[in-house]
Design a protein around this motif. Sequence first.
Motif, short mmCIF file in Angstrom:
data_model
loop_
_atom_site.label_atom_id
_atom_site.label_comp_id
_atom_site.label_asym_id
_atom_site.label_seq_id
_atom_site.Cartn_x
_atom_site.Cartn_y
_atom_site.Cartn_z
N ASP A 91 1.25 -1.20 0.19
CA ASP A 91 0.18 0.35 0.14
C ASP A 91 0.81 1.33 -0.53
OD1 ASP A 91 -2.28 -1.69 -0.08
OD2 ASP A 91 -2.08 -1.42 1.93
N PRO A 150 3.15 3.02 -1.62
CA PRO A 150 3.61 3.48 -2.54
C PRO A 150 2.38 3.69 -3.52
CG PRO A 150 4.48 1.06 -3.01
CD PRO A 150 4.16 1.22 -2.65
N GLY A 151 1.48 3.24 -3.32
CA GLY A 151 -0.04 4.58 -3.89
C GLY A 151 -0.16 5.34 -3.14
N VAL A 199 1.90 7.14 -0.83
CA VAL A 199 3.35 8.46 -1.33
C VAL A 199 3.16 9.04 -2.88
CG1 VAL A 199 5.78 8.41 -2.18
CG2 VAL A 199 5.28 6.94 0.03
N ALA A 200 2.54 8.36 -3.80
CA ALA A 200 2.21 9.03 -4.93
C ALA A 200 0.78 9.57 -4.61
CB ALA A 200 1.78 7.69 -5.39
N GLU A 201 0.09 9.17 -3.64
CA GLU A 201 -1.27 10.05 -4.04
C GLU A 201 -1.13 11.33 -3.06
OE1 GLU A 201 -4.74 9.40 -1.33
OE2 GLU A 201 -4.59 7.96 -2.46
N LYS A 202 -0.20 11.87 -1.91
CA LYS A 202 0.12 12.15 -1.75
C LYS A 202 0.97 13.49 -2.56
CE LYS A 202 0.05 10.81 3.06
NZ LYS A 202 0.03 11.21 4.44
N THR A 203 1.96 12.47 -3.56
CA THR A 203 2.69 13.54 -4.15
C THR A 203 1.84 14.57 -5.02
OG1 THR A 203 4.64 12.11 -3.65
CG2 THR A 203 4.80 13.63 -5.41
N VAL A 204 1.12 13.59 -6.39
CA VAL A 204 0.17 14.39 -6.73
C VAL A 204 -0.61 15.48 -5.93
CG1 VAL A 204 -1.43 14.20 -8.29
CG2 VAL A 204 -0.04 12.42 -8.76
#
Length: 82
Positions: free
Chosen positions: A59, A61-62, A64-69
């Motif tokens: 869970d 990587p998803g 981290v990507a969500e917070k980055t975007v």
Amino acid sequence: MAQGILDTLGLMAIVVLAIPVGLFGVEHLVRGEMVAGVVYLGIAVGMVVIEQYLTTPTDLPGMVAEKTVGAVVKTEDPADED
């Protein structure tokens, strides 16, 4: 809590595995074996709850990507345009 397709499929898989355990617990309760029935029902409920609320390494990587975007892309409010 919004879920994607993969999250929904994962939950369905866990529910399919938890149903027999829960039914086994109900069978024990019907026979009068209260302790075993409650334990098996608790295991079935725990399987679903843990799958929903436990963060696993897959869970991360998803998340981290969500917070980055969310930090990079700012959405504009229509009220700010006036």
